[in-house]
Write a protein that holds these residues in place. Structure first.
Motif, mmCIF file in Angstrom:
data_model
loop_
_atom_site.group_PDB
_atom_site.id
_atom_site.type_symbol
_atom_site.label_atom_id
_atom_site.label_comp_id
_atom_site.label_asym_id
_atom_site.label_seq_id
_atom_site.Cartn_x
_atom_site.Cartn_y
_atom_site.Cartn_z
ATOM 1 N N GLY A 40 4.531 19.909 -11.917
ATOM 2 C CA GLY A 40 4.377 18.469 -11.711
ATOM 3 C C GLY A 40 4.937 17.919 -10.418
ATOM 4 O O GLY A 40 5.138 16.711 -10.282
ATOM 5 N N PHE A 41 5.175 18.801 -9.422
ATOM 6 C CA PHE A 41 5.722 18.363 -8.144
ATOM 7 C C PHE A 41 4.805 18.770 -6.989
ATOM 8 O O PHE A 41 4.036 19.720 -7.109
ATOM 9 C CB PHE A 41 7.110 18.972 -7.912
ATOM 10 N N GLY A 51 -5.381 15.177 -10.192
ATOM 11 C CA GLY A 51 -5.059 15.619 -8.835
ATOM 12 C C GLY A 51 -4.354 16.963 -8.847
ATOM 13 O O GLY A 51 -4.577 17.806 -7.986
ATOM 14 N N ARG A 52 -3.503 17.182 -9.843
ATOM 15 C CA ARG A 52 -2.804 18.457 -9.969
ATOM 16 C C ARG A 52 -3.793 19.587 -10.235
ATOM 17 O O ARG A 52 -3.667 20.684 -9.698
ATOM 18 C CB ARG A 52 -1.776 18.401 -11.118
ATOM 19 N N LYS A 96 4.779 10.390 -6.743
ATOM 20 C CA LYS A 96 5.843 10.797 -7.664
ATOM 21 C C LYS A 96 5.277 11.081 -9.054
ATOM 22 O O LYS A 96 5.693 12.012 -9.731
ATOM 23 C CB LYS A 96 6.910 9.710 -7.740
ATOM 24 N N GLU A 97 4.325 10.242 -9.478
ATOM 25 C CA GLU A 97 3.725 10.425 -10.806
ATOM 26 C C GLU A 97 2.792 11.632 -10.824
ATOM 27 O O GLU A 97 2.629 12.287 -11.853
ATOM 28 C CB GLU A 97 2.954 9.160 -11.205
ATOM 29 N N TYR A 123 0.827 -1.214 0.000
ATOM 30 C CA TYR A 123 0.000 0.000 0.000
ATOM 31 C C TYR A 123 0.863 1.268 0.000
ATOM 32 O O TYR A 123 0.644 2.178 -0.813
ATOM 33 C CB TYR A 123 -0.935 0.006 1.219
ATOM 34 N N VAL A 124 1.847 1.331 0.906
ATOM 35 C CA VAL A 124 2.674 2.534 1.028
ATOM 36 C C VAL A 124 3.555 2.705 -0.204
ATOM 37 O O VAL A 124 3.706 3.812 -0.725
ATOM 38 C CB VAL A 124 3.540 2.488 2.303
ATOM 39 N N ALA A 125 4.127 1.612 -0.692
ATOM 40 C CA ALA A 125 4.988 1.679 -1.880
ATOM 41 C C ALA A 125 4.210 2.216 -3.080
ATOM 42 O O ALA A 125 4.710 3.066 -3.832
ATOM 43 C CB ALA A 125 5.557 0.294 -2.187
ATOM 44 N N LYS A 126 2.978 1.749 -3.256
ATOM 45 C CA LYS A 126 2.139 2.210 -4.371
ATOM 46 C C LYS A 126 1.747 3.678 -4.185
ATOM 47 O O LYS A 126 1.701 4.445 -5.147
ATOM 48 C CB LYS A 126 0.881 1.342 -4.482
#
Length: 291
Positions: free
Chosen positions: A168-169, A117-118, A111-112, A102-105
């Motif tokens: 994008g960040f 969402g942006r 990062k993506e 879950y956390v890794a995803k």
């Protein structure tokens, strides 16, 4: 350290409600993302009676804080940017338990930074930017220069965050360090406001002129999400907007944002008759030239 604190989270980690656990250690002389604690334990759970539960511990003359946060609250922090430390915790924390990755995803998704969402985050930052900018201008025009300065500093901060998201960040704790690399023009404006030898009045006067251009150049990207939602209906009452699940987060900044966009021709007003003679319901819609 980890061996001493492991019992605190180990029992909870076996609960199927627990999605992941991270540990974040304090780095000497670093930005204080741990609030002076030597260790932060971040536990993410599916559901809980309280969206945030915090407990403080002492060990070996040191101190630790356990944060148990629901998945919904965590996503809210990430969306609104209302807890800036969470990005540092998730990016730099050590994963000690991770159910079904879950956390890794989650970290990979951050990062993506999906475009939709942006758009929402840019809309919320732009609304805050307009609120601070308009309030600052009103204080300036009434010769309340220190109050104007306070609002302008905040408006530049929101402009900086908006530009980071546009690139994008996710905005982090060290926002100005990020902006210095990505948008040196905004960084220079901030430095000039803070360090200039000009009088406060002159500094603010020059900054309002420069800000007007920078805000204008980002208006379309900043209101993209709002116009997209408003385009779903022929027209909206203000309460309709506040009741919409994607617009509710604009909250107190929505009214002044609408007025700003009406003045600049992005939004039009429709007057709808009421039972009162000469009194109309004020409704809003996307200007035809933009729809």
């Amino acid at each position: 350290m980890e061996d001493i604190l492991r019992p605190i989270y180990q029992e909870r980690a076996s609960d199927p409600n627990t999605l992941g656990v991270l540990t974040i250690g304090k780095i000497q002389y670093s930005i204080p993302t741990t609030d002076t604690f030597d260790t932060i334990l971040l536990m993410i759970v599916k559901e809980a009676e309280q969206p945030i539960f915090v407990k403080h511990y002492s060990y070996e003359s040191k101190k630790a804080a356990l944060y148990i946060v629901t998945e919904k609250k965590l996503n809210n922090w990430i969306l609104l940017g209302s807890n800036k430390r969470i990005f540092d915790w998730l990016y730099n924390g050590k994963i000690v338990f991770d159910r079904n990755e879950y956390v890794a995803k989650l970290k990979e998704e951050m990062k993506e930074f999906p475009f939709y969402g942006r758009k929402i985050k840019m809309g919320l930052e732009f609304a805050k930017l307009i609120r601070r900018y308009m309030d600052g201008k009103a204080f300036f025009e009434n010769h309340h220069y220190l109050d104007a300065y306070n609002h302008v500093i905040h408006s530049l901060h929101h402009l900086a965050r908006l530009s980071i998201i546009e690139n994008g960040f996710h905005p982090e704790v060290t926002v100005w360090n990020q902006v210095k690399q990505m948008e040196p023009e905004i960084y220079k404006l901030y430095v000039e406001l803070v360090n200039s030898d000009e009088t406060m009045e002159k500094r603010l006067e020059l900054l309002f002129l420069a800000s007007e251009f920078l805000i204008h150049s980002r208006t379309k990207v900043g209101i993209n999400h709002l116009l997209e939602v408003l385009g779903e209906r022929e027209f909206w009452t203000f309460n309709d907007m506040l009741s919409h699940e994607e617009l509710v987060e604009y909250s107190v900044d929505l009214s002044i944002l609408l007025e700003y966009l009406i003045e600049r021709g992005y939004i039009d007003v429709k007057n709808v008759e009421t039972k009162g003679q000469g009194v109309f319901h004020r409704c809003y819609f996307v200007a035809k030239k933009l729809s």
